[in-house]
Design a protein around this motif. Structure first.
Motif, PDB file in Angstrom:
ATOM      1  N   CYS A  34       1.393  -1.618  -0.147  1.00 46.53           N
ATOM      2  CA  CYS A  34      -0.297  -0.126  -0.029  1.00 46.53           C
ATOM      3  C   CYS A  34       0.997   1.473   0.321  1.00 46.53           C
ATOM      4  CB  CYS A  34      -0.382   0.155   1.319  1.00 46.53           C
ATOM      5  SG  CYS A  34      -1.906   1.363   1.522  1.00 46.53           S
ATOM      6  N   VAL A  35       0.709   2.361  -1.025  1.00 51.20           N
ATOM      7  CA  VAL A  35       1.306   3.205  -0.794  1.00 51.20           C
ATOM      8  C   VAL A  35       0.371   4.343  -0.714  1.00 51.20           C
ATOM      9  CG1 VAL A  35       3.500   2.554  -2.792  1.00 51.20           C
ATOM     10  CG2 VAL A  35       1.461   3.383  -3.723  1.00 51.20           C
ATOM     11  N   PHE A  36       0.810   5.467  -0.524  1.00 46.12           N
ATOM     12  CA  PHE A  36       0.392   6.968  -0.447  1.00 46.12           C
ATOM     13  C   PHE A  36       0.587   7.848  -1.290  1.00 46.12           C
ATOM     14  CE2 PHE A  36       1.370   4.527   4.394  1.00 46.12           C
ATOM     15  CZ  PHE A  36       0.278   4.688   4.249  1.00 46.12           C
ATOM     16  N   ASP A  37      -0.338   7.305  -1.896  1.00 43.82           N
ATOM     17  CA  ASP A  37       0.177   8.613  -3.537  1.00 43.82           C
ATOM     18  C   ASP A  37      -1.053   9.117  -4.021  1.00 43.82           C
ATOM     19  OD1 ASP A  37       0.945   9.870  -5.669  1.00 43.82           O
ATOM     20  OD2 ASP A  37       2.622   8.341  -6.102  1.00 43.82           O
ATOM     21  N   LYS A  38      -1.233   9.231  -3.898  1.00 45.95           N
ATOM     22  CA  LYS A  38      -2.916  10.258  -4.791  1.00 45.95           C
ATOM     23  C   LYS A  38      -2.999  10.126  -6.025  1.00 45.95           C
ATOM     24  CE  LYS A  38      -2.685  15.061  -2.644  1.00 45.95           C
ATOM     25  NZ  LYS A  38      -2.741  15.589  -2.632  1.00 45.95           N
ATOM     26  N   LYS A  39      -1.678  10.159  -6.904  1.00 48.38           N
ATOM     27  CA  LYS A  39      -1.354   9.690  -8.154  1.00 48.38           C
ATOM     28  C   LYS A  39      -1.624   8.434  -8.930  1.00 48.38           C
ATOM     29  CE  LYS A  39      -0.562  14.467  -9.723  1.00 48.38           C
ATOM     30  NZ  LYS A  39       0.324  15.264 -10.688  1.00 48.38           N
ATOM     31  N   SER A  40      -1.729   7.119  -7.594  1.00 48.43           N
ATOM     32  CA  SER A  40      -1.562   5.621  -7.796  1.00 48.43           C
ATOM     33  C   SER A  40      -3.342   5.414  -8.238  1.00 48.43           C
ATOM     34  CB  SER A  40      -0.245   5.524  -7.143  1.00 48.43           C
ATOM     35  OG  SER A  40      -1.692   5.538  -5.552  1.00 48.43           O
ATOM     36  N   SER A  41      -3.546   4.275  -8.246  1.00 47.78           N
ATOM     37  CA  SER A  41      -4.769   3.479  -8.551  1.00 47.78           C
ATOM     38  C   SER A  41      -5.010   3.449  -7.653  1.00 47.78           C
ATOM     39  CB  SER A  41      -5.154   3.501  -9.444  1.00 47.78           C
ATOM     40  OG  SER A  41      -5.217   4.468 -10.993  1.00 47.78           O
ATOM     41  N   ARG A  42      -5.951   2.712  -6.588  1.00 48.85           N
ATOM     42  CA  ARG A  42      -6.412   1.677  -5.854  1.00 48.85           C
ATOM     43  C   ARG A  42      -5.670   0.165  -6.413  1.00 48.85           C
ATOM     44  NH1 ARG A  42     -11.536   4.315  -7.311  1.00 48.85           N
ATOM     45  NH2 ARG A  42     -11.875   5.331  -5.222  1.00 48.85           N
ATOM     46  N   VAL A  43      -5.456  -0.653  -7.054  1.00 50.40           N
ATOM     47  CA  VAL A  43      -4.657  -1.327  -7.199  1.00 50.40           C
ATOM     48  C   VAL A  43      -4.267  -1.039  -8.945  1.00 50.40           C
ATOM     49  CG1 VAL A  43      -4.513  -3.716  -8.208  1.00 50.40           C
ATOM     50  CG2 VAL A  43      -6.487  -3.095  -6.729  1.00 50.40           C
ATOM     51  N   HIS A  44      -3.112  -0.448  -8.469  1.00 50.44           N
ATOM     52  CA  HIS A  44      -1.833   0.000  -9.667  1.00 50.44           C
ATOM     53  C   HIS A  44      -1.342  -0.290 -10.821  1.00 50.44           C
ATOM     54  CE1 HIS A  44      -0.431   3.913 -11.559  1.00 50.44           C
ATOM     55  NE2 HIS A  44       0.211   3.454 -11.924  1.00 50.44           N
ATOM     56  N   CYS A  45      -0.746  -1.381  -9.962  1.00 55.12           N
ATOM     57  CA  CYS A  45       0.151  -2.801 -10.665  1.00 55.12           C
ATOM     58  C   CYS A  45      -0.271  -4.077  -9.952  1.00 55.12           C
ATOM     59  CB  CYS A  45       1.400  -1.824 -11.489  1.00 55.12           C
ATOM     60  SG  CYS A  45       2.340  -1.669  -9.793  1.00 55.12           S
ATOM     61  N   MET A  46       0.622  -4.439 -10.553  1.00 52.28           N
ATOM     62  CA  MET A  46       1.093  -5.916 -10.200  1.00 52.28           C
ATOM     63  C   MET A  46       2.776  -6.184 -10.317  1.00 52.28           C
ATOM     64  SD  MET A  46      -1.139  -7.747  -8.951  1.00 52.28           S
ATOM     65  CE  MET A  46      -3.594  -7.730  -8.955  1.00 52.28           C
ATOM     66  N   VAL A  47       3.451  -6.462  -9.536  1.00 52.76           N
ATOM     67  CA  VAL A  47       4.541  -7.375  -9.379  1.00 52.76           C
ATOM     68  C   VAL A  47       4.803  -8.530  -9.389  1.00 52.76           C
ATOM     69  CG1 VAL A  47       6.849  -7.421  -8.369  1.00 52.76           C
ATOM     70  CG2 VAL A  47       5.627  -4.790  -8.730  1.00 52.76           C
ATOM     71  N   ILE A  48       4.729  -9.544  -9.990  1.00 57.07           N
ATOM     72  CA  ILE A  48       4.457 -10.881 -10.080  1.00 57.07           C
ATOM     73  C   ILE A  48       5.798 -11.469 -10.080  1.00 57.07           C
ATOM     74  CG2 ILE A  48       3.476 -13.010 -11.426  1.00 57.07           C
ATOM     75  CD1 ILE A  48       2.188  -9.963 -12.735  1.00 57.07           C
ATOM     76  N   VAL A  49       6.068 -12.505  -9.147  1.00 56.43           N
ATOM     77  CA  VAL A  49       7.305 -13.709  -8.899  1.00 56.43           C
ATOM     78  C   VAL A  49       7.181 -14.865  -9.174  1.00 56.43           C
ATOM     79  CG1 VAL A  49       9.031 -14.380  -7.345  1.00 56.43           C
ATOM     80  CG2 VAL A  49       8.112 -11.534  -7.120  1.00 56.43           C
ATOM     81  N   GLU A  50       7.528 -15.060 -10.186  1.00 57.01           N
ATOM     82  CA  GLU A  50       6.630 -16.267 -10.761  1.00 57.01           C
ATOM     83  C   GLU A  50       8.369 -17.081 -10.724  1.00 57.01           C
ATOM     84  OE1 GLU A  50       5.366 -16.276 -14.478  1.00 57.01           O
ATOM     85  OE2 GLU A  50       3.486 -15.959 -13.896  1.00 57.01           O
ATOM     86  N   GLY A  51       8.748 -18.228  -9.505  1.00 63.16           N
ATOM     87  CA  GLY A  51      10.439 -18.868  -9.611  1.00 63.16           C
ATOM     88  C   GLY A  51      11.348 -17.808  -9.699  1.00 63.16           C
ATOM     89  N   GLU A  52      12.603 -17.083 -10.429  1.00 67.76           N
ATOM     90  CA  GLU A  52      13.741 -16.348 -11.135  1.00 67.76           C
ATOM     91  C   GLU A  52      13.351 -15.449 -10.949  1.00 67.76           C
ATOM     92  OE1 GLU A  52      16.924 -16.660  -9.012  1.00 67.76           O
ATOM     93  OE2 GLU A  52      16.107 -18.995  -8.327  1.00 67.76           O
ATOM     94  N   ASN A  53      12.289 -15.106 -11.885  1.00 65.39           N
ATOM     95  CA  ASN A  53      11.651 -14.065 -12.495  1.00 65.39           C
ATOM     96  C   ASN A  53      11.074 -13.446 -12.075  1.00 65.39           C
ATOM     97  OD1 ASN A  53      13.121 -15.451 -15.493  1.00 65.39           O
ATOM     98  ND2 ASN A  53      11.091 -16.706 -15.353  1.00 65.39           N
ATOM     99  N   ILE A  54      10.619 -11.984 -12.512  1.00 69.05           N
ATOM    100  CA  ILE A  54      10.057 -11.168 -12.098  1.00 69.05           C
ATOM    101  C   ILE A  54       9.316 -10.161 -13.170  1.00 69.05           C
ATOM    102  CG2 ILE A  54       9.574  -9.586 -10.677  1.00 69.05           C
ATOM    103  CD1 ILE A  54      11.986 -10.370  -8.647  1.00 69.05           C
ATOM    104  N   TYR A  55       7.558  -9.986 -13.007  1.00 66.41           N
ATOM    105  CA  TYR A  55       6.957  -9.016 -13.777  1.00 66.41           C
ATOM    106  C   TYR A  55       6.119  -7.996 -12.897  1.00 66.41           C
ATOM    107  CZ  TYR A  55       7.983 -13.507 -16.526  1.00 66.41           C
ATOM    108  OH  TYR A  55       8.760 -14.947 -17.330  1.00 66.41           O
ATOM    109  N   VAL A  56       6.061  -7.095 -14.013  1.00 64.33           N
ATOM    110  CA  VAL A  56       5.442  -6.171 -13.098  1.00 64.33           C
ATOM    111  C   VAL A  56       4.571  -5.513 -14.572  1.00 64.33           C
ATOM    112  CG1 VAL A  56       5.135  -3.009 -13.288  1.00 64.33           C
ATOM    113  CG2 VAL A  56       7.197  -4.611 -12.405  1.00 64.33           C
TER     114      VAL A  56
END
Length: 154
Positions: A34-56
């Motif tokens: 949770c970030v305190f930023d008026k310019k971010s959306s309620r659920v702005h983005c996802m960081v996905i961790v799949e094993g050794e790989n990371i995606y945004v």
């Protein structure tokens, strides 16, 4: 274990461990991060961790998500040292703990911590100097500027 370290914004200095799977980021309390930023959306983005790989992945946010200062669309591979920007918040993707010696005061620790993080980051400073107004108060007075200068190597 990978984590996100907040470099700027209201959450500056906070560290967020990333769990395997989806790690939603936004201003809603229901997000893992949770970030305190008026310019971010309620659920702005996802960081996905799949094993050794990371995606945004941007979640169709109003202001978009940047990975290393480039707007992303869809799932985008990220690497350790990359920066994620949502609104005015910048998060550094890291896998290293921040070290603290027993003799450091709190203020010295904060300064050292950010110096270490900046040394490990992947962005480069150009020969030009850029000044950007960060915000203005209601009476129109400028509150601060963000500056980039070339570092002379001697």
């Amino acid at each position: 274990m990978p984590k996100l370290i907040c470099l700027s914004g209201m959450n500056k200095g906070e560290e967020f461990p990333l769990e395997p799977g989806e790690n939603p980021i936004g201003r809603s309390d229901g997000n893992r991060i949770c970030v305190f930023d008026k310019k971010s959306s309620r659920v702005h983005c996802m960081v996905i961790v799949e094993g050794e790989n990371i995606y945004v992945e941007d979640n169709q946010s109003t202001n978009g998500t940047k990975l290393n200062n480039v707007f992303i669309a869809g799932r985008t591979k990220a690497n350790i040292g990359d920066h994620i920007r949502l609104g005015q918040t910048v998060l550094l993707l890291s896998d290293k703990p921040v070290e603290l010696s027993a003799t450091d005061t709190s203020k010295q620790h904060q300064q050292r911590k950010y110096e270490v993080l900046l040394d490990e980051s992947t962005f480069q400073v150009t020969k030009t100097t850029a000044l950007r107004k960060l915000r203005s108060e209601k009476d129109g007075r400028d509150v601060g500027f963000l500056s980039f200068f070339q570092k002379d190597e001697k």
